[in-house]
Design a protein around this motif. Sequence first.
Motif, short mmCIF file in Angstrom:
data_model
loop_
_atom_site.label_atom_id
_atom_site.label_comp_id
_atom_site.label_asym_id
_atom_site.label_seq_id
_atom_site.Cartn_x
_atom_site.Cartn_y
_atom_site.Cartn_z
N LEU A 4 0.82 -1.20 0.00
CA LEU A 4 0.00 0.00 0.00
C LEU A 4 0.87 1.26 0.00
O LEU A 4 0.54 2.25 -0.67
CB LEU A 4 -0.91 0.00 1.23
N GLY A 5 1.95 1.22 0.76
CA GLY A 5 2.86 2.36 0.78
C GLY A 5 3.50 2.60 -0.58
O GLY A 5 3.66 3.74 -1.02
N TRP A 6 3.88 1.51 -1.25
CA TRP A 6 4.49 1.63 -2.59
C TRP A 6 3.50 2.25 -3.56
O TRP A 6 3.85 3.13 -4.34
CB TRP A 6 4.92 0.24 -3.06
N LEU A 7 2.24 1.80 -3.51
CA LEU A 7 1.22 2.37 -4.39
C LEU A 7 0.99 3.85 -4.08
O LEU A 7 0.81 4.67 -4.99
CB LEU A 7 -0.09 1.60 -4.24
N ALA A 8 0.99 4.20 -2.78
CA ALA A 8 0.77 5.59 -2.40
C ALA A 8 1.87 6.50 -2.94
O ALA A 8 1.61 7.63 -3.36
CB ALA A 8 0.70 5.70 -0.88
N ALA A 9 3.11 5.99 -2.94
CA ALA A 9 4.22 6.79 -3.44
C ALA A 9 4.24 6.85 -4.96
O ALA A 9 4.47 7.92 -5.55
CB ALA A 9 5.55 6.23 -2.92
N ARG A 10 3.97 5.73 -5.62
CA ARG A 10 4.07 5.66 -7.08
C ARG A 10 2.86 6.28 -7.77
O ARG A 10 3.02 6.95 -8.80
CB ARG A 10 4.22 4.21 -7.51
N ARG A 11 1.67 6.05 -7.25
CA ARG A 11 0.46 6.49 -7.93
C ARG A 11 -0.11 7.79 -7.39
O ARG A 11 -0.76 8.54 -8.13
CB ARG A 11 -0.62 5.40 -7.83
N LEU A 12 0.10 8.05 -6.10
CA LEU A 12 -0.48 9.24 -5.49
C LEU A 12 0.57 10.29 -5.14
O LEU A 12 0.22 11.35 -4.62
CB LEU A 12 -1.26 8.86 -4.23
N ALA A 13 1.84 9.95 -5.36
CA ALA A 13 2.95 10.87 -5.08
C ALA A 13 2.96 11.33 -3.62
O ALA A 13 3.23 12.50 -3.32
CB ALA A 13 2.90 12.08 -6.02
N VAL A 14 2.66 10.41 -2.70
CA VAL A 14 2.65 10.73 -1.28
C VAL A 14 4.08 10.85 -0.78
O VAL A 14 4.92 9.99 -1.04
CB VAL A 14 1.89 9.65 -0.48
N ASP A 15 4.37 11.91 -0.06
CA ASP A 15 5.69 12.13 0.50
C ASP A 15 5.78 11.44 1.87
O ASP A 15 4.99 11.76 2.77
CB ASP A 15 5.94 13.64 0.67
N PRO A 16 6.70 10.49 2.06
CA PRO A 16 6.76 9.77 3.35
C PRO A 16 7.34 10.57 4.49
O PRO A 16 7.18 10.19 5.66
CB PRO A 16 7.67 8.57 3.02
N ARG A 17 8.00 11.70 4.22
CA ARG A 17 8.65 12.44 5.31
C ARG A 17 7.67 12.98 6.35
O ARG A 17 7.91 12.84 7.56
CB ARG A 17 9.51 13.56 4.72
N PRO A 18 6.56 13.59 5.96
CA PRO A 18 5.59 14.00 7.00
C PRO A 18 5.01 12.82 7.79
O PRO A 18 4.71 12.96 8.97
CB PRO A 18 4.50 14.71 6.19
N VAL A 19 4.89 11.66 7.14
CA VAL A 19 4.39 10.48 7.83
C VAL A 19 5.39 10.04 8.90
O VAL A 19 5.01 9.66 10.02
CB VAL A 19 4.11 9.34 6.83
N ALA A 20 6.67 10.08 8.56
CA ALA A 20 7.71 9.73 9.54
C ALA A 20 7.68 10.68 10.73
O ALA A 20 7.79 10.25 11.89
CB ALA A 20 9.09 9.76 8.88
N THR A 21 7.52 11.97 10.46
CA THR A 21 7.43 12.95 11.55
C THR A 21 6.22 12.68 12.43
O THR A 21 6.30 12.74 13.66
CB THR A 21 7.35 14.37 10.97
N LEU A 22 5.09 12.37 11.80
CA LEU A 22 3.87 12.05 12.56
C LEU A 22 4.08 10.84 13.46
O LEU A 22 3.66 10.83 14.62
CB LEU A 22 2.73 11.79 11.58
N LEU A 23 4.75 9.81 12.94
CA LEU A 23 5.01 8.61 13.73
C LEU A 23 5.89 8.91 14.93
O LEU A 23 5.61 8.47 16.05
CB LEU A 23 5.67 7.55 12.85
N ILE A 24 6.97 9.63 14.70
CA ILE A 24 7.95 9.86 15.76
C ILE A 24 7.42 10.77 16.86
O ILE A 24 7.64 10.53 18.05
CB ILE A 24 9.25 10.44 15.15
#
Length: 311
Positions: free
Chosen positions: A22-42
């Motif tokens: 799901l993460g791969w699809l979000a990055a490839r098809r939706l151009a989701v940036d993982p950096r804000p997600v990492a900040t949210l997690l931490i």
Amino acid sequence: MTSIDPGTLMGPLWTLLAYIGLGWLAARRLAVDPRPVATLLIYLVAPITFFRALVLGGPTPSYLLLTGALFTVASLIALVIHRLARRGFAPQEAALLAFSAGTGNSGYFGLPVALVLLPPEGVTLYLFCALGVTLYEFTVGFYLSARGQFSVRQSLARIARLPLVYAFLAALLVSGVDIAPPEAVMEGLAVFPATYTLLGMMIIGMTLGRVSVREVDLRFIGACVAIRFGFWPVLALAGVLGLQALYPLPDELALALLLIGVVPMAANVVVVAMELGIAPEKGALAVLITTLATPLLIPLLLGGMMRIAGL
């Protein structure tokens, strides 16, 4: 005690791989940036998850001793690997390798397996061991990772801003003064562990969606695999045998310690690398490879270790 077999691992494995996909699809098809997600997690999801687990676990001095012991072991391993890795790797790679050396996927992957293999008391023991590893990730491990890019002062300042340490202290305070959080609050926090797992694994897929061939570093990946599936199992088995020689070690605690030693690389390797900007693509590849190897390696490793330890 339940024996280990490949089927035990397939449920957690396929779930984690689905989240990665799901993460791969979000990055490839939706151009989701993982950096804000990492900040949210931490800064939000991980501290709340950690706080809830500690409060529900009912920390006692013996449980906290396990947490402290695993924190110390993980920290020492990371410090030694960091010193050695600086001789053969670039600063960012050495920092990432050191961080990954001290931790493993004891939460996202290990806990579902522990729920199958261990009785309730054993699961509690495993949880407090895993909490020690998590505490390492967001203190010593985060510092070593930050040192791949920042000065000592900047690295310490970043740790001081991490809320997980304060969540740990708050949970101890709540438990120590015997304050029972409102039931409605604890029910509201129940969504966070699943969110932590989902987003943590999706970040791996998001990062892999941006990986190119030049990011494949076989030397770095080989070092990660050797530490995770070579050094850690030997260390866990030696620790259990040593403790058994000193006093009667409960079987459930022995198995909990062995399981800590054979889980794949931690997804938080990618989360922290993404937050600090230290080669997250290389970390994601190594995490994926060790995760894919678990159905084959863990039954062999854990089964053999259990026989040697007499479990």
